[in-house]
Design a protein around this motif. Structure first.
Motif, mmCIF file in Angstrom:
data_model
loop_
_atom_site.group_PDB
_atom_site.id
_atom_site.type_symbol
_atom_site.label_atom_id
_atom_site.label_comp_id
_atom_site.label_asym_id
_atom_site.label_seq_id
_atom_site.Cartn_x
_atom_site.Cartn_y
_atom_site.Cartn_z
ATOM 1 N N PRO A 149 0.809 -1.218 0.000
ATOM 2 C CA PRO A 149 0.000 0.000 0.000
ATOM 3 C C PRO A 149 0.844 1.270 0.000
ATOM 4 O O PRO A 149 1.976 1.292 0.513
ATOM 5 N N VAL A 150 0.270 2.322 -0.567
ATOM 6 C CA VAL A 150 0.938 3.622 -0.547
ATOM 7 C C VAL A 150 0.271 4.508 0.495
ATOM 8 O O VAL A 150 -0.949 4.495 0.662
ATOM 9 N N ASP A 151 1.095 5.251 1.215
ATOM 10 C CA ASP A 151 0.586 6.157 2.239
ATOM 11 C C ASP A 151 0.063 7.449 1.634
ATOM 12 O O ASP A 151 -0.930 8.011 2.101
ATOM 13 N N VAL A 152 0.749 7.921 0.601
ATOM 14 C CA VAL A 152 0.443 9.221 0.004
ATOM 15 C C VAL A 152 0.395 9.075 -1.504
ATOM 16 O O VAL A 152 1.245 8.404 -2.097
ATOM 17 N N VAL A 153 -0.588 9.704 -2.125
ATOM 18 C CA VAL A 153 -0.585 9.871 -3.572
ATOM 19 C C VAL A 153 -0.334 11.345 -3.850
ATOM 20 O O VAL A 153 -1.041 12.215 -3.324
ATOM 21 N N TYR A 154 0.675 11.623 -4.637
ATOM 22 C CA TYR A 154 1.077 12.986 -4.961
ATOM 23 C C TYR A 154 0.687 13.292 -6.398
ATOM 24 O O TYR A 154 1.005 12.526 -7.320
ATOM 25 N N LEU A 155 -0.028 14.389 -6.599
ATOM 26 C CA LEU A 155 -0.489 14.795 -7.919
ATOM 27 C C LEU A 155 0.054 16.184 -8.250
ATOM 28 O O LEU A 155 -0.122 17.127 -7.469
ATOM 29 N N ASP A 156 0.682 16.285 -9.382
ATOM 30 C CA ASP A 156 1.180 17.579 -9.871
ATOM 31 C C ASP A 156 0.872 17.668 -11.361
ATOM 32 O O ASP A 156 1.772 17.603 -12.203
ATOM 33 N N ASP A 185 -5.756 17.813 -19.598
ATOM 34 C CA ASP A 185 -7.166 18.195 -19.646
ATOM 35 C C ASP A 185 -8.041 17.330 -18.754
ATOM 36 O O ASP A 185 -9.153 17.725 -18.389
ATOM 37 N N ASP A 186 -7.561 16.145 -18.413
ATOM 38 C CA ASP A 186 -8.343 15.246 -17.562
ATOM 39 C C ASP A 186 -7.843 15.230 -16.120
ATOM 40 O O ASP A 186 -8.096 14.280 -15.381
ATOM 41 N N ALA A 187 -7.148 16.290 -15.720
ATOM 42 C CA ALA A 187 -6.548 16.318 -14.384
ATOM 43 C C ALA A 187 -7.585 16.119 -13.284
ATOM 44 O O ALA A 187 -7.313 15.447 -12.282
ATOM 45 N N ASP A 188 -8.792 16.684 -13.447
ATOM 46 C CA ASP A 188 -9.817 16.556 -12.411
ATOM 47 C C ASP A 188 -10.176 15.096 -12.138
ATOM 48 O O ASP A 188 -10.561 14.732 -11.020
ATOM 49 N N ALA A 189 -10.040 14.269 -13.162
ATOM 50 C CA ALA A 189 -10.410 12.861 -13.022
ATOM 51 C C ALA A 189 -9.393 12.064 -12.211
ATOM 52 O O ALA A 189 -9.641 10.894 -11.895
ATOM 53 N N LEU A 190 -8.258 12.658 -11.865
ATOM 54 C CA LEU A 190 -7.227 11.946 -11.117
ATOM 55 C C LEU A 190 -7.527 11.889 -9.620
ATOM 56 O O LEU A 190 -7.020 11.006 -8.914
ATOM 57 N N VAL A 202 -3.890 12.510 0.084
ATOM 58 C CA VAL A 202 -3.567 12.886 -1.295
ATOM 59 C C VAL A 202 -3.090 14.322 -1.256
ATOM 60 O O VAL A 202 -3.724 15.187 -0.634
ATOM 61 N N VAL A 203 -1.972 14.584 -1.904
ATOM 62 C CA VAL A 203 -1.395 15.924 -1.946
ATOM 63 C C VAL A 203 -1.401 16.399 -3.395
ATOM 64 O O VAL A 203 -0.889 15.703 -4.280
ATOM 65 N N VAL A 204 -1.983 17.578 -3.630
ATOM 66 C CA VAL A 204 -2.081 18.133 -4.977
ATOM 67 C C VAL A 204 -1.316 19.440 -5.022
ATOM 68 O O VAL A 204 -1.631 20.383 -4.279
ATOM 69 N N LYS A 205 -0.330 19.506 -5.877
ATOM 70 C CA LYS A 205 0.443 20.733 -6.061
ATOM 71 C C LYS A 205 -0.254 21.600 -7.103
ATOM 72 O O LYS A 205 -0.532 21.151 -8.210
ATOM 73 N N ARG A 206 -0.535 22.859 -6.729
ATOM 74 C CA ARG A 206 -1.258 23.771 -7.614
ATOM 75 C C ARG A 206 -0.620 25.153 -7.574
ATOM 76 O O ARG A 206 -0.078 25.573 -6.539
ATOM 77 N N PRO A 207 -0.706 25.895 -8.690
ATOM 78 C CA PRO A 207 -0.304 27.305 -8.636
ATOM 79 C C PRO A 207 -1.274 28.076 -7.758
ATOM 80 O O PRO A 207 -2.429 27.653 -7.561
ATOM 81 N N GLN A 208 -0.811 29.191 -7.223
ATOM 82 C CA GLN A 208 -1.641 29.937 -6.281
ATOM 83 C C GLN A 208 -2.989 30.341 -6.865
ATOM 84 O O GLN A 208 -3.993 30.380 -6.164
ATOM 85 N N HIS A 209 -3.018 30.626 -8.154
ATOM 86 C CA HIS A 209 -4.241 31.143 -8.757
ATOM 87 C C HIS A 209 -5.197 30.044 -9.215
ATOM 88 O O HIS A 209 -6.319 30.345 -9.629
ATOM 89 N N ALA A 210 -4.774 28.803 -9.166
ATOM 90 C CA ALA A 210 -5.555 27.720 -9.768
ATOM 91 C C ALA A 210 -6.741 27.320 -8.895
ATOM 92 O O ALA A 210 -6.703 27.406 -7.669
ATOM 93 N N ASP A 211 -7.778 26.822 -9.547
ATOM 94 C CA ASP A 211 -8.935 26.284 -8.833
ATOM 95 C C ASP A 211 -8.554 24.966 -8.161
ATOM 96 O O ASP A 211 -7.548 24.333 -8.504
ATOM 97 N N PHE A 212 -9.380 24.550 -7.212
ATOM 98 C CA PHE A 212 -9.170 23.253 -6.586
ATOM 99 C C PHE A 212 -9.377 22.155 -7.626
ATOM 100 O O PHE A 212 -10.226 22.271 -8.508
ATOM 101 N N PHE A 229 0.145 23.494 -1.755
ATOM 102 C CA PHE A 229 -0.128 22.069 -1.678
ATOM 103 C C PHE A 229 -1.494 21.883 -1.016
ATOM 104 O O PHE A 229 -1.670 22.237 0.156
ATOM 105 N N ASP A 230 -2.447 21.373 -1.776
ATOM 106 C CA ASP A 230 -3.767 21.053 -1.247
ATOM 107 C C ASP A 230 -3.738 19.626 -0.702
ATOM 108 O O ASP A 230 -3.299 18.704 -1.394
ATOM 109 N N ILE A 231 -4.221 19.446 0.515
ATOM 110 C CA ILE A 231 -4.111 18.161 1.201
ATOM 111 C C ILE A 231 -5.505 17.599 1.483
ATOM 112 O O ILE A 231 -6.347 18.269 2.083
ATOM 113 N N TYR A 232 -5.693 16.368 1.043
ATOM 114 C CA TYR A 232 -6.956 15.661 1.264
ATOM 115 C C TYR A 232 -6.645 14.429 2.115
ATOM 116 O O TYR A 232 -5.943 13.522 1.668
#
Length: 241
Positions: A149-156, A185-190, A202-212, A229-232
């Motif tokens: 198992p993985v503890d963290v999934v990192y998305l960038d 274009d399918d990033a939301d589906a990840l 789950v950790v998502v790296k986003r630019p400051q101006h980007a939507d969730f 870094f948005d953390i879920y």
């Protein structure tokens, strides 16, 4: 190599009009050349020398926001799936800090560059190389991680298009990468499959101006000057570390 990644093997020099990118293998490893710009240095992933390796070598858990976002304070040596590995820069930092990092990259050209870099790293720095491994091109499958198992999934995912000033500041190696890969274009589906896999977060790296990502508000955030870094949390057992 061409067979493994289902790439065309060229017997003759490429025509820039029909073949915009080519992979070339030399004594220094695999490199990607943009045929329309013959004077531009080819893109090569190097985990041993250069800026990427230097940044990773200087990294510390105390000063790296990515370490705090991934919960190193609670799990000293987490197993992390970098589901959008790209050039592997963040993955190398995470491995340098003690994590075991699985790399997922769906673009076959980038996957070829990554696996070549990993092979060279394993020869020079086997201890660090053992903490970085290529997981595949479609690793957001829960059944793949039943035994390990993985503890963290990192998305960038590739950043949303910014303004002209931001685009002009992109470095040449990233210009090649962005032209090759294009937008996610399918990033939301990840997000949903990532939440189904990660044991802790789950950790998502986003630019400051980007939507969730997927329009979903995170439980916690760690912010920097240029990105956040948005953390879920998937176990919802506490607050950000």
């Amino acid at each position: 190599m061409a067979g493994r990644w289902q790439l065309d093997w060229l017997e003759q020099p490429p025509d820039a009009a029909t073949t915009p990118f080519v992979l070339e293998l030399d004594a220094d490893g695999l490199a990607l050349r943009w045929t329309a710009y013959p004077k531009m240095l080819p893109l090569r992933i190097d985990f041993i020398e250069g800026k990427t390796a230097f940044r990773a070598a200087q990294a510390s858990r105390k000063h790296e926001a990515i370490a705090r976002a991934c919960g190193f304070a609670r799990n000293a040596n987490p197993h992390i799936l970098d589901a959008t590995a790209g050039l592997g820069r963040d993955a190398l930092v995470l491995a340098q800090l003690g994590a075991r990092v699985a790399l997922n990259e769906r673009n076959p050209v980038v996957a070829a560059l990554l696996t070549d870099a990993l092979q060279r790293l394993a020869q020079v720095a086997p201890e660090l190389g053992a903490r970085l491994y290529f997981a595949g091109t479609d690793s957001l499958q829960p059944r793949q991680w039943l035994a390990d198992p993985v503890d963290v999934v990192y998305l960038d995912p590739m950043y949303p298009k910014g303004d002209r000033k931001q685009r002009a500041a992109v470095k040449k190696d990233m210009q090649i990468f962005q032209q090759l890969v294009g937008a996610d274009d399918d990033a939301d589906a990840l997000l949903e499959p990532a939440l189904a896999i990660a044991r802790k977060r789950v950790v998502v790296k986003r630019p400051q101006h980007a939507d969730f990502l997927a329009g979903r508000k995170p439980e916690s955030q760690i912010t920097g000057k240029k990105h956040r870094f948005d953390i879920y949390f998937t176990d919802y057992s506490g607050v950000s570390s």
